[in-house]
Design an enzyme around this catalytic site. Structure first.
Site, mmCIF file in Angstrom:
data_model
loop_
_atom_site.group_PDB
_atom_site.id
_atom_site.type_symbol
_atom_site.label_atom_id
_atom_site.label_comp_id
_atom_site.label_asym_id
_atom_site.label_seq_id
_atom_site.Cartn_x
_atom_site.Cartn_y
_atom_site.Cartn_z
ATOM 1 C CG ASP A 1 -2.135 0.934 0.991
ATOM 2 O OD1 ASP A 1 -2.070 1.784 0.065
ATOM 3 O OD2 ASP A 1 -3.126 0.841 1.733
HETATM 4 C C1 BGC Z 1 -4.951 3.465 0.097
HETATM 5 C C2 BGC Z 1 -5.083 2.528 -1.086
HETATM 6 C C3 BGC Z 1 -4.866 3.300 -2.368
HETATM 7 C C4 BGC Z 1 -3.519 4.006 -2.317
HETATM 8 C C5 BGC Z 1 -3.221 4.847 -3.543
HETATM 9 C C6 BGC Z 1 -3.662 4.262 0.061
HETATM 10 O O1 BGC Z 1 -3.632 5.208 1.066
HETATM 11 O O2 BGC Z 1 -5.005 2.719 1.288
HETATM 12 O O3 BGC Z 1 -6.342 1.913 -1.086
HETATM 13 O O4 BGC Z 1 -4.950 2.443 -3.464
HETATM 14 O O5 BGC Z 1 -3.492 4.874 -1.189
HETATM 15 O O6 BGC Z 1 -4.024 5.973 -3.573
#
Ligand code: BGC
Length: 763
Positions: free
Chosen positions: A231
């Protein structure tokens, strides 16, 4: 011709390999121009395309390209319609092809442990079976267009509070049965190109550093063959992570982790082969996309229409009582004088905040949709979505408007600030001003409908004073069109709840332990999440899991199971359960038939019943169709840690067919013969009860008792019936083997010999 990725890797320098293992920027992987390795883009979604050009962010604040916002997962899960979800995935895949996006970052399938989780609107369900099936359908759809998905957030990331560091404490059975099972289904059934590892720790270790999650379970057990990405900024220790199975770091660490990887390979602490494997997986993903580019168009208008069609299948009719004079209040009747009340009629809340926020190219409100049909309604805003406290003048105007009409439809819901990525909810109430409007309007107008725009359950203190409630969830940019079609009966509601609506937040099983102290969160409720808890405790709820009404009615009959005795020992693989569903009303409609299994074997403390199948059937008035389910051994099994795997006990189970988890219509008994036997080692503390219960030791124990005790033998367990003998019965069953030498005078050596004989048959 298949690419020779291995030879390509041989040509790469160490620096090039390392560079490929982390993103170039927020949304791109790195290219290696010298070797014609292209730079590909990934984008958020997943219920639309959040492709950002400038000013990237993961909070959803900065603009992305104009796109179509489909209903969020809280809504699509309520459709219980995997074909529909797959179709939505196909459309999103086409949009990605048209916009050159290699991986759509979703679906997000974390279990809704508490209604307070800020991201519940993005997640599917409190039930892992439904979450898994829904995810698999979505993934199949997107990937059929040669675009990847990233099933997220793996794993046990069920809150926003300190999401980047919190340590989830949960036992393995709970993880396997509840928090991993949906990922397992998604991986096994639809082979996602990528998995996104979550921010949090589990039982002390960051998921991104944990080989048990990223390699043992994901790859070795489930057969995942794609790449694991972090993530955004979830990487903890890059070298440890890479070894654990974290292939790709997103977005990047400003060069720090590249250096760490380089250094580790150079000093031998990171084997070159581990790096090569990660590079191979990343290249495989890149070329799967670039070698299969297809001409595609992103037809926003067509996709807007599809978004409305999907939402019509998602909305859940929670309540629909008879109006003052007879038939149910909904659908609205021609010629009625109708008042639309509430700001969301004009400006619906149709999506949630954060990384999934789509820049919707147009939004259809309910007012737009009635206007397009030439239907006249009166309208007052009644509340401001940004305010909590009621405005007396607006309240009075709403009451006047409602009184002057035959029916009042209140468009209520949760404001953006009440639920979002990044923080959890404080409570499950609607804003005070909205509760006040509903109460006042319902007091003045007996024919009141409440229509809800929210991503997660709310308390309904006014439920007894309104006739109908239509839950739209966060229904995407065409939600107004769907709402009006459903209100006026052009479409028939067919959604069912993918989560329980509790009467009060305090009833939720995680209440005492959500969200923890900021450092750790203990999942003390174990597998008793959602309906598994409410049913075990036989608690009243506001609306149960699986609930949803229709403008028609359905009769259930003729439940048949293929065999009454199911033999997994002899090698039966699956069996079929069928049931007839008849539309007994006057209009066409769809019913989601649910199959639950109840374990009557007593082999473990288990939920009363668990969802193991669902089937959505479309029926004309008077029509009957058969709903068919396939049940396998896993459907009966629970995760037995001492057995070291999924365990199916032999014995009796109930196959229950329901219109919801609390509206159970038919039941049949199934006898299961299973080859699984729990590990059993006998010692001085093993009780008579345990020896009698296990088919491997029962006869041996009874014979041994006769042989050793002869005339002095205790009366058999069966002979000790009756209440007056309860204590005798319990003390017999609970006697450990050591009592044989301590109480009955048999020699210690003879008891030891008997124990050895038991363990011999158990070997
Ligand atoms: C979120 C993800 C997301 C990523 C990119 C993260 O903070 O948890 O779900 O895909 O950011 O935006």
């Amino acid at each position: 011709m298949a690419r020779d990725i291995k030879s390509l890797i041989e040509k790469m320098t160490l620096e090039e390999k390392v560079s490929l293992c982390c993103g170039e920027d927020f949304w791109h992987l790195r290219a290696v121009e010298r070797l014609d390795i292209p730079r590909v883009m990934v984008s958020d979604g997943p219920h639309g395309l959040r492709k950002q050009k400038d000013n990237p962010d993961h909070l959803g604040h900065n603009d992305s390209i104009k796109a179509v916002c489909f209903p969020a997962a809280c809504a699509t899960s309520a459709s219980f319609d995997t074909e529909l979800i797959q179709k939505m995935g196909e459309t999103l895949g086409e949009e990605c092809q048209a916009d050159n996006v290699s991986v759509l970052l979703g679906p997000a399938i974390n279990i809704k442990r508490s209604p307070l989780c800020g991201r519940n609107f993005e997640y599917v369900s409190e039930d892992p079976y439904l979450a898994g099936k829904s995810a698999a359908a979505f993934i199949k759809g997107v990937q059929s267009k040669n675009v990847g998905t990233s099933v997220k957030h793996f794993a046990a990331n069920n809150q926003e509070f300190f999401r980047t560091t919190v340590d989830t404490i949960a036992d393995e059975r709970t993880l396997r049965e509840i928090y991993l099972a949906a990922f397992e289904t998604a991986v096994k059934e639809s082979k996602p190109w990528t998995v996104m590892a979550s921010y949090n720790r589990v039982n002390g270790l960051h998921v991104v550093d944990n080989p048990w999650f990223l390699t043992d379970i994901l790859r070795d057990e489930w057969g995942f063959d794609g790449l694991v990405m972090s993530d955004w900024w979830a990487t903890n220790d890059r070298v440890v992570g890479l070894k654990a199975g974290l292939d790709l770091e997103m977005p990047n660490s400003g060069g720090h982790n590249d250096k760490a990887l380089l250094e580790a390979v150079k000093n031998g602490s990171l084997p070159q082969a581990v790096l090569d494997t990660a590079v191979e997986r990343i290249l495989d993903m890149i070329f799967k996309f670039t070698d299969n580019r297809a001409k595609a168009t992103f037809d926003k208008d067509a996709d807007h229409v599809l978004a409305a069609e999907i939402e019509k299948e998602c909305a859940v009719l929670l309540k629909n009582d008879a109006a003052a004079k007879g038939s149910p209040l909904l659908p609205l009747k021609k010629g009625q004088n109708i008042a639309f009340i509430g700001a969301y009629a004009e400006k619906p809340r149709f999506q949630g905040g954060g990384s999934s926020h789509i820049n919707a190219y147009k939004v259809t409100s309910a007012l737009d949709a009635v206007k397009a049909r030439g239907i006249d309604v009166s309208y007052v805003a009644a509340f401001s979505p940004d305010k909590d406290e009621a405005d007396p003048a607006a309240l009075a105007a709403a009451v006047e408007c409602a009184k002057a009409a035959d029916v009042a439809v209140i468009f209520a819901g949760l404001p953006d600030a009440f639920e979002s990525e990044g923080y959890d909810r404080d409570h499950i109430r609607l804003p005070n001003c909205q509760n006040a409007v509903i109460a006042a309007v319902a007091a003045a107008q007996p024919n009141t409908v409440v229509l809800l725009h929210n991503g997660s359950p709310v308390e309904m203190p006014w439920i007894d004073s309104v006739k109908s409630v239509l839950e739209m969830y966060l229904g995407g940019q065409a939600v107004g069109e769907a709402a009006v079609a459903l209100l006026f009966g052009e479409a028939n509601p067919s959604g069912k709840l993918a989560e329980t609506f509790p009467l009060r937040l305090e009833d939720n099983p995680s209440y005492n332990n959500f969200p923890g102290d900021g450092k750790t969160v203990h999942y003390t409720e174990g597998v008793f999440v959602g309906y598994r808890w409410y049913d075990y405790r036989n608690m009243p709820v506001l609306f149960p899991f699986g609930h949803g009404l229709s403008y028609t009615t359905f009769a259930y009959s003729n439940l048949k199971i293929e065999k009454a005795e199911f033999d997994f020992v002899k090698g039966d693989e699956t069996f079929t359960v069928t049931v007839d569903i008849t539309n007994t009303g006057a209009v066409a409609g769809k019913e989601t038939v649910q199959l639950y299994i109840e374990d009557k074997t007593g082999s473990a403390i288990r939920p009363v019943r668990e969802l193991k199948g669902f089937c959505k059937v479309s029926l004309d008035p008077g029509e009957t169709k058969q709903a068919a389910f396939t049940v396998d051994k896993r459907a009966f099994s629970w995760y037995n840690e001492s057995y070291g795997g999924w365990f199916c006990a032999s014995g009796v189970y109930n196959i229950v067919i329901g219109a919801s988890s609390r509206d159970l219509r038919l039941c049949a008994e199934a006898r299961v013969a299973s080859p699984d036997l729990p590990p059993f080692h006998v010692d001085m503390n093993t009780t008579a009860d345990a020896l009698l219960k296990d088919p491997r030791t029962r006869d041996l124990f009874l014979n041994m008792q006769k042989r050793l005790l002869g005339e002095k033998a205790l009366p058999s367990f069966e002979a000790l019936g009756g209440n007056e003998n309860k204590w005798a019965q319990r003390s017999y069953l609970e006697s450990p083997l050591r009592n044989l030498y301590m109480v009955t005078g048999i020699s210690y050596e003879d008891v030891e010999k008997a124990i050895a004989a038991f363990n011999e048959v158990l070997r």
